[in-house]
Design a protein around this motif. Structure first.
Motif, PDB file in Angstrom:
ATOM      1  N   LEU A  19       0.831  -1.205   0.000  1.00 32.89           N
ATOM      2  CA  LEU A  19       0.000   0.000   0.000  1.00 32.89           C
ATOM      3  C   LEU A  19       0.863   1.253   0.000  1.00 32.89           C
ATOM      4  O   LEU A  19       0.555   2.230  -0.694  1.00 32.89           O
ATOM      5  N   SER A  20       1.956   1.221   0.748  1.00 31.52           N
ATOM      6  CA  SER A  20       2.856   2.369   0.798  1.00 31.52           C
ATOM      7  C   SER A  20       3.517   2.620  -0.551  1.00 31.52           C
ATOM      8  O   SER A  20       3.691   3.764  -0.965  1.00 31.52           O
ATOM      9  N   GLU A  21       3.876   1.549  -1.237  1.00 34.60           N
ATOM     10  CA  GLU A  21       4.470   1.700  -2.559  1.00 34.60           C
ATOM     11  C   GLU A  21       3.469   2.292  -3.546  1.00 34.60           C
ATOM     12  O   GLU A  21       3.812   3.155  -4.353  1.00 34.60           O
ATOM     13  N   LYS A  22       2.225   1.840  -3.480  1.00 33.38           N
ATOM     14  CA  LYS A  22       1.189   2.393  -4.359  1.00 33.38           C
ATOM     15  C   LYS A  22       0.920   3.860  -4.023  1.00 33.38           C
ATOM     16  O   LYS A  22       0.737   4.691  -4.912  1.00 33.38           O
ATOM     17  N   LEU A  23       0.915   4.159  -2.724  1.00 34.28           N
ATOM     18  CA  LEU A  23       0.750   5.548  -2.295  1.00 34.28           C
ATOM     19  C   LEU A  23       1.911   6.382  -2.813  1.00 34.28           C
ATOM     20  O   LEU A  23       1.718   7.507  -3.276  1.00 34.28           O
ATOM     21  N   GLU A  25       3.672   5.953  -5.507  1.00 33.64           N
ATOM     22  CA  GLU A  25       3.499   6.219  -6.939  1.00 33.64           C
ATOM     23  C   GLU A  25       2.554   7.390  -7.162  1.00 33.64           C
ATOM     24  O   GLU A  25       2.828   8.269  -7.967  1.00 33.64           O
ATOM     25  N   ARG A  26       1.459   7.400  -6.440  1.00 33.45           N
ATOM     26  CA  ARG A  26       0.483   8.483  -6.611  1.00 33.45           C
ATOM     27  C   ARG A  26       0.995   9.812  -6.084  1.00 33.45           C
ATOM     28  O   ARG A  26       0.816  10.848  -6.713  1.00 33.45           O
ATOM     29  N   LEU A  27       1.638   9.792  -4.925  1.00 37.54           N
ATOM     30  CA  LEU A  27       2.156  11.037  -4.359  1.00 37.54           C
ATOM     31  C   LEU A  27       3.323  11.585  -5.165  1.00 37.54           C
ATOM     32  O   LEU A  27       3.441  12.798  -5.335  1.00 37.54           O
ATOM     33  N   ASP A  28       4.171  10.698  -5.672  1.00 40.02           N
ATOM     34  CA  ASP A  28       5.317  11.144  -6.463  1.00 40.02           C
ATOM     35  C   ASP A  28       4.876  11.832  -7.745  1.00 40.02           C
ATOM     36  O   ASP A  28       5.570  12.699  -8.259  1.00 40.02           O
ATOM     37  N   LYS A  39      15.775  10.573   0.190  1.00 40.86           N
ATOM     38  CA  LYS A  39      16.168   9.170   0.033  1.00 40.86           C
ATOM     39  C   LYS A  39      14.912   8.298  -0.016  1.00 40.86           C
ATOM     40  O   LYS A  39      14.006   8.449   0.788  1.00 40.86           O
ATOM     41  N   GLU A  40      14.887   7.387  -0.981  1.00 41.68           N
ATOM     42  CA  GLU A  40      13.698   6.553  -1.200  1.00 41.68           C
ATOM     43  C   GLU A  40      13.339   5.724   0.029  1.00 41.68           C
ATOM     44  O   GLU A  40      12.180   5.602   0.376  1.00 41.68           O
ATOM     45  N   LYS A  41      14.312   5.149   0.707  1.00 34.06           N
ATOM     46  CA  LYS A  41      14.002   4.343   1.884  1.00 34.06           C
ATOM     47  C   LYS A  41      13.354   5.179   2.975  1.00 34.06           C
ATOM     48  O   LYS A  41      12.448   4.713   3.666  1.00 34.06           O
ATOM     49  N   LEU A  44       9.724   5.751   1.936  1.00 34.99           N
ATOM     50  CA  LEU A  44       8.927   4.529   2.084  1.00 34.99           C
ATOM     51  C   LEU A  44       8.657   4.235   3.559  1.00 34.99           C
ATOM     52  O   LEU A  44       7.526   3.897   3.931  1.00 34.99           O
ATOM     53  N   LYS A  45       9.673   4.400   4.390  1.00 37.27           N
ATOM     54  CA  LYS A  45       9.501   4.163   5.824  1.00 37.27           C
ATOM     55  C   LYS A  45       8.450   5.117   6.403  1.00 37.27           C
ATOM     56  O   LYS A  45       7.607   4.721   7.203  1.00 37.27           O
ATOM     57  N   TRP A  46       8.480   6.361   5.983  1.00 34.34           N
ATOM     58  CA  TRP A  46       7.513   7.349   6.440  1.00 34.34           C
ATOM     59  C   TRP A  46       6.100   6.959   5.997  1.00 34.34           C
ATOM     60  O   TRP A  46       5.162   7.026   6.772  1.00 34.34           O
ATOM     61  N   ARG A  47       5.968   6.508   4.770  1.00 35.48           N
ATOM     62  CA  ARG A  47       4.651   6.128   4.258  1.00 35.48           C
ATOM     63  C   ARG A  47       4.135   4.870   4.954  1.00 35.48           C
ATOM     64  O   ARG A  47       2.930   4.744   5.198  1.00 35.48           O
ATOM     65  N   VAL A  48       5.018   3.942   5.291  1.00 39.45           N
ATOM     66  CA  VAL A  48       4.615   2.759   6.045  1.00 39.45           C
ATOM     67  C   VAL A  48       4.102   3.175   7.419  1.00 39.45           C
ATOM     68  O   VAL A  48       3.089   2.658   7.906  1.00 39.45           O
ATOM     69  N   SER A  49       4.778   4.139   8.042  1.00 41.22           N
ATOM     70  CA  SER A  49       4.323   4.590   9.362  1.00 41.22           C
ATOM     71  C   SER A  49       2.934   5.226   9.277  1.00 41.22           C
ATOM     72  O   SER A  49       2.149   5.130  10.226  1.00 41.22           O
ATOM     73  N   ILE A  50       2.625   5.861   8.175  1.00 43.65           N
ATOM     74  CA  ILE A  50       1.276   6.420   7.981  1.00 43.65           C
ATOM     75  C   ILE A  50       0.258   5.285   7.974  1.00 43.65           C
ATOM     76  O   ILE A  50      -0.807   5.391   8.561  1.00 43.65           O
ATOM     77  N   MET A  51       0.583   4.183   7.285  1.00 43.61           N
ATOM     78  CA  MET A  51      -0.338   3.057   7.210  1.00 43.61           C
ATOM     79  C   MET A  51      -0.581   2.426   8.572  1.00 43.61           C
ATOM     80  O   MET A  51      -1.650   1.933   8.853  1.00 43.61           O
ATOM     81  N   GLU A  52       0.470   2.432   9.414  1.00 44.01           N
ATOM     82  CA  GLU A  52       0.309   1.842  10.743  1.00 44.01           C
ATOM     83  C   GLU A  52      -0.582   2.712  11.591  1.00 44.01           C
ATOM     84  O   GLU A  52      -1.330   2.284  12.408  1.00 44.01           O
TER      85      GLU A  52
END
Length: 52
Positions: A19-23, A25-28, A39-41, A44-52
């Motif tokens: 879900l974070s990767e799909k998010l 793509e849309r946000l980018d 930095k991409e990592k 991604l880590k920030w977006r994963v924390s949003i999902m949590e």
């Protein structure tokens, strides 16, 4: 209704990386900063924390 929300919440956590990767793509597509500036990592880590 509560059971459905719990189920949805569990599925979000279960698939948080995809879900974070799909998010991402849309946000980018609309993000004003280039990926070279961030930095991409970290993103991604920030977006994963949003999902949590």
């Amino acid at each position: 209704m509560k059971e459905e929300l719990v189920y949805i919440g569990k599925k979000i956590l279960e698939h948080k990386y995809s879900l974070s990767e799909k998010l991402a793509e849309r946000l980018d597509a609309t993000h004003t900063l280039s990926l070279e500036e961030l930095k991409e990592k970290k993103i991604l880590k920030w977006r994963v924390s949003i999902m949590e």
